[in-house]
Design an enzyme around this catalytic site. Structure first.
Site, short mmCIF file in Angstrom:
data_model
loop_
_atom_site.label_atom_id
_atom_site.label_comp_id
_atom_site.label_asym_id
_atom_site.label_seq_id
_atom_site.Cartn_x
_atom_site.Cartn_y
_atom_site.Cartn_z
N ASP A 1 -0.01 5.04 1.09
CA ASP A 1 -0.18 5.94 2.23
C ASP A 1 -0.25 5.15 3.53
O ASP A 1 -1.08 4.27 3.69
CB ASP A 1 -1.44 6.78 2.06
CG ASP A 1 -1.41 7.61 0.77
OD1 ASP A 1 -0.31 7.93 0.30
OD2 ASP A 1 -2.50 7.93 0.25
N ASP B 1 0.88 -1.16 0.00
CA ASP B 1 0.00 0.00 0.00
C ASP B 1 0.92 1.22 0.00
O ASP B 1 2.10 1.11 0.34
CB ASP B 1 -0.89 -0.03 1.26
CG ASP B 1 -1.83 1.15 1.32
OD1 ASP B 1 -2.46 1.47 0.30
OD2 ASP B 1 -1.93 1.76 2.40
#
Length: 177
Positions: A9, A7
């Site tokens: 953020d 991922d």
């Protein structure tokens, strides 16, 4: 081929409840860029899969998202790292798309693009939906305590077998040991 899905953020860079809306707001978590470079040196293909509903909400446009990702890739290059691909879902939470995590659409796209079996592929996230999307296609879940991870680790729905680490650098240290 060794693949890892990250991922963005909360894993690579600091997250914000107000979204990362411009390149100036993108700031790497200490050690994350070097960890990606270590993965590259160890023969891993590093892929980002990220929900970016700020596009669908009109908080920023595609040019801005591209500029944010360009800042990330340039910063990675400065420490000898690279990404093999960036996949993202621009849709909002109420969308019926199949790409927004926790749905596995981005992971299916990754499997197709790289002609890869996703079973056992590490997926690193800071939220439950990151891990659920990967687990749906057989990935191994790794939760980092950066971003929303400290809160996520308390979730009773955490996928079985989730390994928990302080940050991406700690995950990579184990994977490349």
């Amino acid at each position: 081929m060794k693949i890892i899905v990250l991922d963005r953020d909360g894993v690579i860079n600091f997250d914000s409840d107000q979204f990362i809306k411009k390149p100036e707001e993108w700031k790497p978590i200490p050690g994350s860029l070097e960890a990606i470079a270590r993965l590259n040196e160890s023969g891993w293909r590093v892929i980002v899969a990220s929900n970016q509903s700020g596009v669908g909400r009109g908080l920023f446009d595609m040019d801005t998202l591209n500029a944010i990702n360009e800042k990330m890739t340039k910063a990675l290059g400065q420490v000898g790292g690279r990404l093999d691909a960036i996949f993202f879902c621009p849709h909002t939470a109420d969308s019926t798309c199949d790409c927004r995590k926790p749905k596995p659409g981005m992971f299916l796209q990754i499997a197709e693009r790289f002609n890869a079996e996703m079973k056992g592929v590490p997926v690193v996230g800071d939220s439950l939906r990151d891990l659920q999307a990967g687990v749906a296609v057989g990935c191994r879940p790794y939760l980092v305590l950066t971003g929303k991870g400290s809160k996520t680790q308390l979730d009773p729905d955490l996928p079985e077998g989730t390994q928990i680490f302080p940050d991406l650098a700690a995950v990579v240290a184990q994977l490349t040991a």
